[in-house]
Scaffold this motif. Structure first.
Motif, PDB file in Angstrom:
ATOM      1  N   SER A  61      15.156  74.490  27.644  1.00 42.55           N
ATOM      2  CA  SER A  61      14.771  74.485  29.049  1.00 42.55           C
ATOM      3  C   SER A  61      15.622  75.475  29.848  1.00 42.55           C
ATOM      4  CB  SER A  61      14.941  73.075  29.643  1.00 42.55           C
ATOM      5  OG  SER A  61      14.509  73.041  30.983  1.00 42.55           O
ATOM      6  N   ARG A  62      15.002  76.103  30.806  1.00 39.63           N
ATOM      7  CA  ARG A  62      15.666  77.098  31.648  1.00 39.63           C
ATOM      8  C   ARG A  62      15.801  76.561  33.069  1.00 39.63           C
ATOM      9  NH1 ARG A  62      16.990  82.391  31.383  1.00 39.63           N
ATOM     10  NH2 ARG A  62      16.924  83.594  33.299  1.00 39.63           N
ATOM     11  N   LEU A  64      15.680  76.466  36.898  1.00 39.94           N
ATOM     12  CA  LEU A  64      14.950  77.137  37.964  1.00 39.94           C
ATOM     13  C   LEU A  64      15.870  77.395  39.161  1.00 39.94           C
ATOM     14  CD1 LEU A  64      11.670  75.017  37.994  1.00 39.94           C
ATOM     15  CD2 LEU A  64      11.789  77.467  37.540  1.00 39.94           C
ATOM     16  N   LEU A 138       6.362  78.518  42.528  1.00 41.74           N
ATOM     17  CA  LEU A 138       7.051  78.987  41.323  1.00 41.74           C
ATOM     18  C   LEU A 138       7.138  80.514  41.210  1.00 41.74           C
ATOM     19  CD1 LEU A 138       5.968  76.462  38.532  1.00 41.74           C
ATOM     20  CD2 LEU A 138       8.259  76.819  39.456  1.00 41.74           C
ATOM     21  N   GLU A 142      12.258  83.132  41.972  1.00 40.98           N
ATOM     22  CA  GLU A 142      13.267  84.092  41.530  1.00 40.98           C
ATOM     23  C   GLU A 142      13.764  84.944  42.697  1.00 40.98           C
ATOM     24  OE1 GLU A 142      14.854  84.453  38.756  1.00 40.98           O
ATOM     25  OE2 GLU A 142      13.767  82.903  37.656  1.00 40.98           O
ATOM     26  N   VAL A 147      20.262  79.437  41.861  1.00 42.88           N
ATOM     27  CA  VAL A 147      20.469  78.427  40.834  1.00 42.88           C
ATOM     28  C   VAL A 147      21.425  77.375  41.390  1.00 42.88           C
ATOM     29  CG1 VAL A 147      21.498  77.991  38.574  1.00 42.88           C
ATOM     30  CG2 VAL A 147      19.996  79.953  38.898  1.00 42.88           C
ATOM     31  N   GLU A 161      23.040  84.127  35.171  1.00 46.29           N
ATOM     32  CA  GLU A 161      22.634  83.924  33.773  1.00 46.29           C
ATOM     33  C   GLU A 161      23.697  83.156  32.989  1.00 46.29           C
ATOM     34  OE1 GLU A 161      19.800  84.547  31.835  1.00 46.29           O
ATOM     35  OE2 GLU A 161      19.028  84.627  33.897  1.00 46.29           O
ATOM     36  N   GLN A 164      22.799  79.676  32.230  1.00 52.34           N
ATOM     37  CA  GLN A 164      21.641  79.542  31.345  1.00 52.34           C
ATOM     38  C   GLN A 164      22.145  79.701  29.910  1.00 52.34           C
ATOM     39  OE1 GLN A 164      18.730  78.845  32.656  1.00 52.34           O
ATOM     40  NE2 GLN A 164      18.454  79.931  34.584  1.00 52.34           N
ATOM     41  N   ARG A 169      14.192  79.447  27.733  1.00 46.43           N
ATOM     42  CA  ARG A 169      12.916  80.168  27.873  1.00 46.43           C
ATOM     43  C   ARG A 169      11.851  79.385  28.627  1.00 46.43           C
ATOM     44  NH1 ARG A 169       8.978  78.593  24.322  1.00 46.43           N
ATOM     45  NH2 ARG A 169       9.596  77.049  22.756  1.00 46.43           N
ATOM     46  N   HIS A 171      10.901  77.382  31.796  1.00 45.15           N
ATOM     47  CA  HIS A 171      11.374  77.054  33.141  1.00 45.15           C
ATOM     48  C   HIS A 171      11.060  75.597  33.486  1.00 45.15           C
ATOM     49  CE1 HIS A 171      11.334  81.471  33.497  1.00 45.15           C
ATOM     50  NE2 HIS A 171      12.220  81.297  34.446  1.00 45.15           N
ATOM     51  N   THR A 202      12.365  70.699  24.209  1.00 41.66           N
ATOM     52  CA  THR A 202      12.433  70.960  25.650  1.00 41.66           C
ATOM     53  C   THR A 202      12.626  69.644  26.376  1.00 41.66           C
ATOM     54  OG1 THR A 202      10.933  72.856  25.431  1.00 41.66           O
ATOM     55  CG2 THR A 202      11.235  71.944  27.641  1.00 41.66           C
ATOM     56  N   HIS A 204      13.358  68.898  30.558  1.00 39.31           N
ATOM     57  CA  HIS A 204      13.669  69.453  31.879  1.00 39.31           C
ATOM     58  C   HIS A 204      14.596  68.492  32.607  1.00 39.31           C
ATOM     59  CE1 HIS A 204      11.070  72.722  31.140  1.00 39.31           C
ATOM     60  NE2 HIS A 204       9.938  72.096  31.354  1.00 39.31           N
TER      61      HIS A 204
END
Length: 343
Positions: A61-62, A64, A138, A142, A147, A161, A164, A169, A171, A202, A204
């Motif tokens: 999970s990344r 957001l 969404l 960015e 973050v 980053e 992360q 990968r 979100h 994954t 979240h």
């Protein structure tokens, strides 16, 4: 058991404020569950405790960039922290500002980004708000968002980053699966070269995962839900490794929750099958572990569900002793801190 049983004293200077460089230069406390032995190593040495045929299972999970700054249409600064996505345009959010009642419209803007509007629809029972955007947010996050670092980190992050994992990968998280922050591409290549396999799940992560329990009796705690997925290829790879004698090594408590939730959906407990959906699995001392044989994890907050999970996995007396040793030996704690390997 009581929540206060999972309290411990941590000097403020032990809370890591910045990530260490390189990632795998962090310290590693190796905890042997069978003998109770503790070893003080560096994370780059972790391959010495892994064998050909073992499989590392990590959360891809990344995080957001869900911390947003804007202003009310009527005037006044507002900060939003998006928590859970309800649908394409509706989110649960924490808000900071004055008189943020239903009907209030918030304008969010950034350089080279079109204006985004969010209306407060409802006040939810826990004090958060239901927010409705004028279009799916969404694609704009960015450019509009930051973050969100945990509240115990006060030093701004130069490179976002670094919050992360190198393999993030998918979100969807409000916080990083921090046990994975110690891996570098070079370390992953070295482990693969020695016959260690990798699989990804994954989950979240919501901010509730870090909050101390507010009840004294653990049995009274209502565990939050998080969305998780174990794909068929990942399940097959993990099952094959374990059947061949390899260990399933979870990278972080979030990977544990996915694997153990998946193992409990089948009549043949421990035989992993694909899983996709919400899980509120709460693992406390006395719980059985059907899918996880070893665990890589960071040092967790007092009174947290994460500390209870690792205490369930390794036994509370051993975890108490390991944490006391980590404090005494100057380990760095929490998200940007050092790691443990429980074997």
């Amino acid at each position: 058991m009581k929540t206060s049983d999972f309290d411990y004293h941590l000097p403020a200077e032990r809370i890591a404020q910045t990530p260490i460089e390189p990632r795998d230069a962090s310290r590693l406390l190796v905890v042997h569950r069978d003998s109770g032995q503790l070893e003080h190593r560096t994370f780059a040495d972790i391959g010495e405790y892994l064998h050909a045929g073992d499989i590392l299972v990590a959360n891809d999970s990344r995080v957001l960039p869900v911390r947003l700054h804007g202003r009310k249409e009527s005037g006044g600064q507002v900060e939003l922290l998006l928590l859970n996505q309800v649908n394409e345009v509706r989110w649960e959010a924490l808000v900071r500002g004055h008189r943020l009642r239903p009907g209030v419209v918030i304008e969010l803007a950034a350089v080279a980004a079109p204006l985004l509007r969010a209306k407060i629809v409802d006040v939810l029972p826990a004090g958060s708000r239901l927010i409705e955007f004028d279009r799916p947010p969404l694609p704009e996050l960015e450019r509009l968002g930051d973050v969100p670092l945990p509240p115990y980190i006060h030093t701004p992050l130069a490179d976002r980053e670094r919050y992360q994992t190198v393999y993030a990968r998918v979100h969807g998280s409000a916080a990083a699966p921090t046990a994975g922050l110690h891996f570098t591409p070079a370390l992953i290549e070295r482990l693969q070269a020695q016959g260690v396999r990798f699989a990804f799940v994954t989950l979240h992560i919501g901010l509730d995962t870090f909050r101390p329990l507010q009840v004294e009796q653990i049995a009274d705690h209502q565990m939050h839900s998080e969305w998780a997925e174990l794909t068929a290829p990942a399940a097959d790879a993990i099952n094959a490794s374990r059947r061949a004698g390899g260990r399933c090594v979870a990278v972080g408590t979030t990977a544990v929750r996915v694997l153990e939730a998946a193992s409990r959906q089948s009549n043949a407990i421990g035989d992993l099958r694909p899983f996709s959906g919400w899980t509120s699995l709460f693992l406390t001392p006395g719980a059985d572990f059907y899918a996880v044989d070893a665990l890589i994890t960071n040092f967790h907050l007092p009174r947290s569900t994460l500390l209870m999970l690792v205490s369930a996995f390794a036994g509370k007396p051993l975890i108490d002793r390991a944490y006391a040793a980590a404090v005494r030996e100057g380990y760095r704690f929490f998200s940007f801190g050092d790691a443990m390997l429980l074997v």
